[in-house]
Each structure stands twice: as C-alpha cells, then as structure tokens.
Scaffold this active site. Structure first.
Site, PDB file in Angstrom:
ATOM      1  N   HIS A  68       9.318   2.239  -3.283  1.00  0.00           N
ATOM      2  CA  HIS A  68       9.173   0.838  -3.689  1.00  0.00           C
ATOM      3  C   HIS A  68       9.931   0.572  -4.981  1.00  0.00           C
ATOM      4  O   HIS A  68      10.146   1.469  -5.801  1.00  0.00           O
ATOM      5  CB  HIS A  68       7.695   0.456  -3.837  1.00  0.00           C
ATOM      6  CG  HIS A  68       6.947   1.217  -4.890  1.00  0.00           C
ATOM      7  ND1 HIS A  68       6.937   0.849  -6.216  1.00  0.00           N
ATOM      8  CD2 HIS A  68       6.169   2.324  -4.814  1.00  0.00           C
ATOM      9  CE1 HIS A  68       6.182   1.679  -6.907  1.00  0.00           C
ATOM     10  NE2 HIS A  68       5.706   2.600  -6.081  1.00  0.00           N
ATOM     11  N   ASP A  70       9.141  -2.243  -7.100  1.00  0.00           N
ATOM     12  CA  ASP A  70       8.342  -2.894  -8.145  1.00  0.00           C
ATOM     13  C   ASP A  70       7.655  -1.834  -8.994  1.00  0.00           C
ATOM     14  O   ASP A  70       7.498  -0.685  -8.578  1.00  0.00           O
ATOM     15  CB  ASP A  70       7.314  -3.840  -7.533  1.00  0.00           C
ATOM     16  CG  ASP A  70       6.338  -3.136  -6.609  1.00  0.00           C
ATOM     17  OD1 ASP A  70       5.129  -3.378  -6.736  1.00  0.00           O
ATOM     18  OD2 ASP A  70       6.774  -2.341  -5.753  1.00  0.00           O
ATOM     19  N   ASP A 101       7.527   6.066 -11.410  1.00  0.00           N
ATOM     20  CA  ASP A 101       6.808   5.396 -10.320  1.00  0.00           C
ATOM     21  C   ASP A 101       7.522   4.101  -9.958  1.00  0.00           C
ATOM     22  O   ASP A 101       7.243   3.056 -10.512  1.00  0.00           O
ATOM     23  CB  ASP A 101       5.373   5.124 -10.762  1.00  0.00           C
ATOM     24  CG  ASP A 101       4.510   4.537  -9.665  1.00  0.00           C
ATOM     25  OD1 ASP A 101       4.956   4.528  -8.499  1.00  0.00           O
ATOM     26  OD2 ASP A 101       3.399   4.081  -9.966  1.00  0.00           O
ATOM     27  N   GLU A 135       4.639  -2.772  -3.731  1.00  0.00           N
ATOM     28  CA  GLU A 135       3.613  -1.750  -3.533  1.00  0.00           C
ATOM     29  C   GLU A 135       2.546  -1.787  -4.619  1.00  0.00           C
ATOM     30  O   GLU A 135       1.354  -1.597  -4.349  1.00  0.00           O
ATOM     31  CB  GLU A 135       4.276  -0.369  -3.482  1.00  0.00           C
ATOM     32  CG  GLU A 135       3.339   0.781  -3.115  1.00  0.00           C
ATOM     33  CD  GLU A 135       2.644   1.403  -4.316  1.00  0.00           C
ATOM     34  OE1 GLU A 135       1.713   2.199  -4.119  1.00  0.00           O
ATOM     35  OE2 GLU A 135       3.020   1.082  -5.469  1.00  0.00           O
TER      36      GLU A 135
END
Length: 223
Positions: A68, A70, A101, A135
């Site tokens: 992802h 975002d 992340d 996500e």
C-alpha cells in the site's frame, strides 16, 4: 522511496503523496522494467495500480504481490531526522515517512523483479504487483472494492503475499493471515443427578465448570 514521500502530516491517503504522484511513480517503473501497467479507480480519487510481468504459461493461476502507498500520521518531534527528507545515514538506514510501513516492501518487489529480468529469468506464472491507496484507514476505498471488480478476478491470483512485519536483519518473518491468537473453548454443562431413597429425594449436584484453553501460536517463522 524518496519519490513517494509526501509533504503533508494528514493521514488521509489522498495526502500521503501529492495527487497522482504515487501512480505516476509506478507507471514510470513499469515503463523502465517493461511491465504492463493498469490503473483501476475503485472510488473517486482512489486508484489501485497493477504492474504485470506475464508468465510463459497463461493457463496457470498468477502470483499477487500486494503493498500500500498510504502511510500513518507524522509527529515530527519524535523523529531524529526530517520525515519528509528521506534521509539516508552512513549505515544505510532511511528515515522517511512511510519508508518502513510499507514503501520498503513496494521497493523490494520492484527491485526483485528488476534483478530477475536483468538476469534473464522467465517464470511460468504471471506475477502481478498491486499497490493500493488506503490500507491504513481500513481499505474500504481500496482493496475492499478492488476484489469485487472484474479487473481483480481477471488477475486469477492463486497465491498472494501482503504486509508482514519489519525485520532489521536479513531474515524474513512470514505470517499466515492476520497475526492474532487463536482460542479454543471446551464447554462442560452443569449436570444434576437425582437419586431417590426410601425416605427422601437426595440431590447430588455435579458441577463441571467452564474450562478454557487458550493458546497463542508462534507469530511467525523465519524463512
């Protein structure tokens, strides 16, 4: 990774990077690597980008590598470097919003494909890399809608890899589904046995309490 670091502290997927910047980044990578590129707008302003490396046997189900774009909010006072500079120190560590992340995984997928193609490898199965936009806020305007669309079903995914957990070593931690404990319950109901005697009724209550057995499996195995 630096190209994907936005300049906003807003956690909304639309503010994770400048509008369209993430999609444009993947489009350029697809062009450089000779991959197919498909953009699926699953909701207004929410685009799932799919890069495809065709396999030699299209009859086989494909491999899906998901990540992802975002990221979570930024609190600058807790950072040792500006989170929007994508600073790389002398040991190779990168300090940037969303680097762990999970843009690091996106880059790993792209770099792995690049190296394999440079070395001349071909695989029977088609490999798809999907990049979803939301996500961190539940995926309701991203993967949740994408899996209901014909574009997703056309991928014919037979195996998928998604986000796991960061590891500072060279080992990879592999999980199955969500990293949650499992719980087994064994229920023994209360029973009452009545024994009649000549002069009265004698109730012998046999109580077996509810018993729980809780077990947390190993959260992961190093591969």
């Amino acid at each position: 990774t630096a190209a994907l670091v936005g300049q906003s502290e807003d956690p909304s997927p639309r503010h994770s990077v400048p509008p369209g910047a993430a999609v444009a980044f993947f489009e350029e990578r697809a062009r450089q690597l000779g991959l197919g590129c498909q953009k699926v707008e699953v909701a207004p302003g929410y685009v799932v980008t799919v890069l495809t490396w065709p396999g030699t046997n299209p009859a086989l189900s494909s491999i899906l590598l998901n990540s992802h774009t975002d990221v979570v909010p930024v609190f600058k006072e807790h950072w040792s470097h500006d989170p929007f500079e994508a600073f790389k120190d002398s040991e190779g560590y990168i300090y940037a919003r969303g680097a762990q992340d999970m843009k690091c995984v996106s880059i790993q997928y792209l770099e792995a494909v690049r190296r394999l193609k440079v070395e001349g490898h071909r695989f029977p199965r088609t490999i798809h890399m999907t990049f979803v936009p939301d996500e961190e806020v539940g995926g309701h305007q991203g993967m949740e809608l994408f899996v209901q669309r014909p574009e997703f079903h056309a991928l014919r995914a037979g195996f998928a890899l998604d986000e796991g957990i960061a590891n500072p070593t060279d080992a990879f931690t592999v999980f199955y589904s969500e990293r949650s404990p499992w719980c087994k319950a064994r229920l023994c109901l209360k029973t009452t046995t009545t024994t009649k005697t000549p002069d009265n009724n004698n109730n012998n209550n046999k109580n077996t309490p509810l018993s729980w057995r809780r077990s947390r499996g190993e959260e992961g195995e190093r591969a």
